[in-house]
Design a protein around this motif. Structure first.
Motif, mmCIF file in Angstrom:
data_model
loop_
_atom_site.group_PDB
_atom_site.id
_atom_site.type_symbol
_atom_site.label_atom_id
_atom_site.label_comp_id
_atom_site.label_asym_id
_atom_site.label_seq_id
_atom_site.Cartn_x
_atom_site.Cartn_y
_atom_site.Cartn_z
ATOM 1 N N ALA A 153 16.705 -5.587 64.062
ATOM 2 C CA ALA A 153 17.803 -5.327 63.126
ATOM 3 C C ALA A 153 18.661 -6.559 62.842
ATOM 4 O O ALA A 153 19.554 -6.506 62.009
ATOM 5 C CB ALA A 153 18.687 -4.204 63.660
ATOM 6 N N ASN A 176 21.133 -5.557 60.047
ATOM 7 C CA ASN A 176 20.716 -4.535 59.094
ATOM 8 C C ASN A 176 20.762 -3.216 59.852
ATOM 9 O O ASN A 176 19.868 -2.909 60.640
ATOM 10 C CB ASN A 176 19.301 -4.829 58.581
ATOM 11 C CG ASN A 176 18.841 -3.821 57.558
ATOM 12 O OD1 ASN A 176 19.315 -2.685 57.510
ATOM 13 N ND2 ASN A 176 17.891 -4.225 56.739
ATOM 14 N N SER A 212 20.215 -0.247 59.118
ATOM 15 C CA SER A 212 19.120 0.703 58.901
ATOM 16 C C SER A 212 17.877 0.365 59.725
ATOM 17 O O SER A 212 16.976 1.189 59.850
ATOM 18 C CB SER A 212 18.755 0.783 57.416
ATOM 19 O OG SER A 212 18.205 -0.446 56.976
ATOM 20 N N LYS A 213 17.823 -0.820 60.319
ATOM 21 C CA LYS A 213 16.681 -1.210 61.146
ATOM 22 C C LYS A 213 16.919 -0.952 62.636
ATOM 23 O O LYS A 213 16.060 -1.274 63.454
ATOM 24 C CB LYS A 213 16.344 -2.680 60.928
ATOM 25 C CG LYS A 213 15.724 -2.958 59.578
ATOM 26 C CD LYS A 213 15.253 -4.391 59.498
ATOM 27 C CE LYS A 213 14.544 -4.656 58.180
ATOM 28 N NZ LYS A 213 14.047 -6.033 58.118
ATOM 29 N N HIS A 264 17.031 0.945 66.120
ATOM 30 C CA HIS A 264 16.196 1.990 66.701
ATOM 31 C C HIS A 264 16.866 2.445 67.994
ATOM 32 O O HIS A 264 17.164 1.594 68.829
ATOM 33 C CB HIS A 264 14.793 1.458 66.972
ATOM 34 C CG HIS A 264 13.860 2.520 67.439
ATOM 35 N ND1 HIS A 264 13.385 3.495 66.601
ATOM 36 C CD2 HIS A 264 13.355 2.778 68.658
ATOM 37 C CE1 HIS A 264 12.597 4.301 67.285
ATOM 38 N NE2 HIS A 264 12.565 3.879 68.534
ATOM 39 N N PRO A 265 17.169 3.688 68.213
ATOM 40 C CA PRO A 265 16.842 4.790 67.325
ATOM 41 C C PRO A 265 17.573 4.674 65.987
ATOM 42 O O PRO A 265 18.586 4.009 65.879
ATOM 43 C CB PRO A 265 17.287 6.039 68.085
ATOM 44 C CG PRO A 265 18.266 5.553 69.100
ATOM 45 C CD PRO A 265 17.927 4.122 69.386
ATOM 46 N N THR A 266 17.029 5.336 64.991
ATOM 47 C CA THR A 266 17.513 5.227 63.626
ATOM 48 C C THR A 266 19.006 5.510 63.532
ATOM 49 O O THR A 266 19.516 6.466 64.090
ATOM 50 C CB THR A 266 16.751 6.206 62.716
ATOM 51 O OG1 THR A 266 15.360 5.926 62.830
ATOM 52 C CG2 THR A 266 17.179 6.057 61.269
ATOM 53 N N TYR A 267 19.686 4.617 62.823
ATOM 54 C CA TYR A 267 21.113 4.782 62.557
ATOM 55 C C TYR A 267 21.301 4.754 61.047
ATOM 56 O O TYR A 267 20.800 3.851 60.374
ATOM 57 C CB TYR A 267 21.922 3.645 63.202
ATOM 58 C CG TYR A 267 23.392 3.716 62.874
ATOM 59 C CD1 TYR A 267 24.226 4.603 63.540
ATOM 60 C CD2 TYR A 267 23.937 2.921 61.886
ATOM 61 C CE1 TYR A 267 25.570 4.685 63.227
ATOM 62 C CE2 TYR A 267 25.283 2.990 61.572
ATOM 63 C CZ TYR A 267 26.092 3.873 62.244
ATOM 64 O OH TYR A 267 27.423 3.953 61.937
ATOM 65 N N ARG A 268 21.984 5.733 60.544
ATOM 66 C CA ARG A 268 22.291 5.783 59.111
ATOM 67 C C ARG A 268 23.793 5.783 58.932
ATOM 68 O O ARG A 268 24.487 6.637 59.482
ATOM 69 C CB ARG A 268 21.698 7.033 58.477
ATOM 70 C CG ARG A 268 20.208 6.962 58.431
ATOM 71 C CD ARG A 268 19.653 7.958 57.457
ATOM 72 N NE ARG A 268 18.212 7.744 57.415
ATOM 73 C CZ ARG A 268 17.349 8.692 57.269
ATOM 74 N NH1 ARG A 268 17.743 9.930 57.113
ATOM 75 N NH2 ARG A 268 16.074 8.417 57.245
ATOM 76 N N ASN A 290 20.980 -0.185 70.869
ATOM 77 C CA ASN A 290 19.719 -0.868 70.566
ATOM 78 C C ASN A 290 19.463 -2.005 71.558
ATOM 79 O O ASN A 290 18.326 -2.299 71.911
ATOM 80 C CB ASN A 290 19.767 -1.403 69.135
ATOM 81 C CG ASN A 290 18.404 -1.684 68.559
ATOM 82 O OD1 ASN A 290 18.023 -1.072 67.574
ATOM 83 N ND2 ASN A 290 17.670 -2.606 69.132
#
Length: 160
Positions: free
Chosen positions: A108, A116, A118-119, A121-125, A142
């Motif tokens: 990320a 970034n 959105s990159k 992991h686990p996914t973060y929005r 992360n």
């Protein structure tokens, strides 16, 4: 869309009126400095993420801080400094976070230190109800990944 009320730690309901940008950032500032003993950095991240607004920015665009590496891991003694920029469209647009000191090796984060979200992991929005602390906690989560720890340890003496 709402935000959290840190004074009572109760999420606002969907039908609540969202805070205007400056009020939301003032609330975040108060939490970042621990005003009235409150804060957004909780759980296992408490004490390992520090941040605040730049003193000369009354519009609260520019912030800076540091994240301590995962304790008990090879990168646990590393301190990662960063800047945060909240545009005039914040919180509808996520904050721009950039690492500025020791290199951190994770998918990320690009070669210049830009994150970034959105990159992660686990996914973060990002969502307008989130705040800077939510993004910083997601980044530190992360950092707990073993592949990130090993890759970051290898570049720990390099800077952005």
């Amino acid at each position: 869309l709402g935000t959290r009320n840190w004074r009572t730690h109760v999420p606002m309901q969907q039908n609540d009126v969202p805070l205007p940008r400056n009020f939301k950032l003032l609330d975040e500032y108060d939490a970042a400095i621990g005003k009235a003993g409150a804060g957004y950095i909780t759980d296992h991240h408490a004490g390992f993420i520090q941040y605040g607004a730049d003193d000369n920015d009354i519009l609260l665009h520019s912030w800076q801080g540091m994240i301590f590496g995962p304790q008990g891991k090879p990168t646990g003694e590393c301190i990662y400094t960063f800047t945060v920029y909240c545009s005039d469209n914040y919180p509808h647009e996520p904050p721009a976070i950039k690492f500025t000191g020791s290199k951190l090796s994770m998918p990320a984060v690009d070669a210049q230190g830009n994150v970034n979200l959105s990159k992660l992991h686990p996914t973060y929005r990002w969502d307008p109800s989130h705040n800077i602390a939510d993004a910083l906690r997601a980044i530190r989560t992360n950092m707990l990944d073993n592949s990130v720890i090993q890759a970051s340890y290898a570049v720990r003496f390099q800077n952005y």
